[in-house]
Design an enzyme around this catalytic site. Structure first.
Site, PDB file in Angstrom:
ATOM      1  CG  HIS A   1      -5.382  -2.597   0.052  1.00  0.00           C
ATOM      2  ND1 HIS A   1      -4.538  -2.203  -0.953  1.00  0.00           N
ATOM      3  CD2 HIS A   1      -5.089  -1.818   1.121  1.00  0.00           C
ATOM      4  CE1 HIS A   1      -3.765  -1.222  -0.526  1.00  0.00           C
ATOM      5  NE2 HIS A   1      -4.079  -0.963   0.729  1.00  0.00           N
TER       6      HIS A   1
ATOM      7  CB  SER B   1      -0.971  -0.034   1.196  1.00  0.00           C
ATOM      8  OG  SER B   1      -1.971   0.949   1.066  1.00  0.00           O
TER       9      SER B   1
ATOM     10  CD  GLU C   1      -2.391  -2.575  -3.790  1.00  0.00           C
ATOM     11  OE1 GLU C   1      -3.613  -2.668  -3.549  1.00  0.00           O
ATOM     12  OE2 GLU C   1      -1.584  -2.034  -3.011  1.00  0.00           O
TER      13      GLU C   1
END
Length: 343
Positions: free
Chosen positions: A310, A116, A242
């Site tokens: 995630h 992330s 992502e």
């Protein structure tokens, strides 16, 4: 600068935990402690960085940029520590970048893992230290998953950090996946069973084959590195992107930004993972359609609905490791790691 691999992790080794951005232990101490317990249950020791050990908080961040960098570097130079794992992500891990000692990071060759917002640290360490890093689980998510951690995610992490055989290894879609939100505040995260969905697999939007090094990144964090020295060299690479939240309007902005930078002209393959949350904003089309609209006609494979994101489970993938992808029609997709992440 030639890229080095970190040294492998062995049973009994110590994993250092640091908090580069959000002090998530302040929101769920029990999940944090559960994550530490589950790491130890695998046969590793845990050593907390000084901010993390003190449960330090400055509201939205764990400490000053200098202190966060010191916490990280203390674990890097600590001879008892063999790997460094982020507590969770956040929004400002990049503030550490000016204060890290990249020569020491290269010298120590320790495993560094997170995902992330930690994308910014992956990119900086790749650029300035020339050390491969691991895009994979964090300490709270998903070691902290109640009660024993998210097993398939942990297994993927363990294989990546312990297997130095350099043998070819195929990654396959997990049989099921989940983006089920369970509230931390009311205890749902441990009292309510996770809801799962059937995993149809990885979807080929454009068929083709590619063999190249892979760059893995959270898209919105990647775009905050545009214009910096550590924006990744995408020439000839396979790019995996992502997102946590993927509202269509913001996805269009970030994907278009990447296209205007020439990113889609340079790569040899494109993979997009499942987002945790998604809204099409009332559009009469979906995310795959938007992706193809912006990327345009290409002669390389384009794959979506991948499992490194995630959502859970998530595959752990070494940055700049060599892979091959082969995309047929529909969900006929093959993904192989052609080398080990560790030495």
């Amino acid at each position: 600068m030639n890229l080095l691999k970190p040294y492998k992790l062995n049973q009994g080794d110590t994993i250092g935990v640091f908090t580069p951005s959000t002090p998530a232990y302040k929101y769920n101490e029990e999940m944090f402690l559960n994550g530490m317990k589950n790491i130890e249950a695998l046969g590793f020791k845990v050593k907390l960085g000084f901010l993390t050990g003190d449960r330090a908080s400055q509201g939205y961040r764990s400490g000053t940029p200098q202190d966060r960098a010191k916490e990280f570097m203390d674990l890097i130079v600590d001879d008892e520590v063999s790997a460094v794992l982020s507590t969770i992500g956040g929004a400002n891990s990049s503030s550490m970048i000016p204060y890290l000692d990249y020569d020491l990071i290269r010298e120590k060759r320790k495993i560094f893992c997170g995902y992330s917002d930690v994308t910014s640290l992956h990119m900086a360490i790749l650029k300035y230290s020339g050390l491969k890093t691991l895009y994979g689980t964090a300490a709270m998510v998903w070691f902290g998953e109640y009660p024993d951690g998210e097993r398939e995610t942990i297994e993927s992490f363990l294989t990546a950090v312990t297997d130095n055989s350099n043998l070819e290894r195929e990654l396959k879609p997990f049989p099921r996946w989940s983006n089920h939100f369970r509230d931390w505040a009311n205890g749902d995260w441990k009292n309510k069973d996770r809801e799962w969905k059937e995993n149809k697999g990885w979807k080929a939007l454009r068929p083709g084959s590619a063999t190249a090094e892979i760059v893995v990144a959270n898209l919105n964090t990647l775009m905050t590195t545009a214009g910096t020295e550590f924006f990744p060299d995408l020439e000839g690479k396979i790019l995996l992107i992502e997102e946590m939240d993927a509202p269509m309007a913001e996805e269009e902005r970030d994907l278009r930004h990447l296209q205007l930078l020439g990113g889609f002209d340079k790569i040899s393959g494109l993979i997009m993972s499942k987002p945790e949350t998604y809204s099409n904003g009332g559009a009469p089309f979906e995310l795959d359609d938007l992706l193809m609209e912006i990327v345009g006609e290409r002669d390389y494979p384009i794959i979506t609905e991948f499992d490194c994101s995630h959502t859970v489970p998530m595959h752990a993938i070494g940055e700049r490791c060599k892979i091959s992808i082969n995309a047929g029609e529909g969900y006929d997709v093959n993904f192989k790691l052609l080398e080990s992440f560790v030495e």
